[in-house]
Design a protein around this motif. Structure first.
Motif, mmCIF file in Angstrom:
data_model
loop_
_atom_site.group_PDB
_atom_site.id
_atom_site.type_symbol
_atom_site.label_atom_id
_atom_site.label_comp_id
_atom_site.label_asym_id
_atom_site.label_seq_id
_atom_site.Cartn_x
_atom_site.Cartn_y
_atom_site.Cartn_z
ATOM 1 N N LEU A 27 0.816 -1.209 0.000
ATOM 2 C CA LEU A 27 0.000 0.000 0.000
ATOM 3 C C LEU A 27 0.857 1.270 0.000
ATOM 4 N N VAL A 34 -7.454 -0.134 6.873
ATOM 5 C CA VAL A 34 -7.945 0.030 5.513
ATOM 6 C C VAL A 34 -9.470 -0.088 5.544
ATOM 7 N N VAL A 65 -6.889 4.392 3.131
ATOM 8 C CA VAL A 65 -5.927 3.999 4.166
ATOM 9 C C VAL A 65 -5.946 5.065 5.257
#
Length: 127
Positions: free
Chosen positions: A43, A107, A112
């Motif tokens: 991520l 998440v 995020v």
């Protein structure tokens, strides 16, 4: 992301007490899930995020695209560099001049969120 900032950014934490308007969020959004360390790495790696600070300023964090875990954070007219280490549901930031931080990360859908050391929950907005 000390957030990323984060208590990473001690200045932002100090300014949090001076902010006007509604208080910052202290809880993750409903349904937010805890990502594994490998997911956190994917991520963040090679991505840049902006985080809103309570005083209206922003913090930008650029994560290295390679496996070094390197990052550069920009805040308050200055910058700092360091590394991050992902753990299940958390990210640990080690910066050169700014205090280190370990922040919970969640998440929710494609978003995020990071919980700063001062308890503030912020969304990591992709740049």
């Amino acid at each position: 992301m000390k957030a990323i900032a984060l208590t990473l950014f001690a200045g932002a934490a100090v300014l949090a007490g001076c902010a006007s308007g509604p208080p910052p969020a202290t809880d993750f959004p409903p349904g937010a899930r805890t990502p594994a360390s490998a997911e956190i790495t994917s991520l963040l790696r090679g991505k840049s995020f902006t985080l809103a600070n309570p005083n209206g300023s922003t913090t930008r964090v650029d994560h290295a695209a390679d496996a070094s875990g390197g990052l550069v954070a920009y805040f308050g007219g200055r910058s700092d560099s360091g590394t991050l280490r992902a753990e299940e549901g958390r990210v640990r930031y080690q910066l050169t001049t700014t205090p280190s931080a370990c922040n919970d990360l969640r998440v929710a859908g494609n978003d995020v969120y990071l919980k700063r050391s001062n308890g503030q929950v912020v969304k990591l907005v992709p740049r």
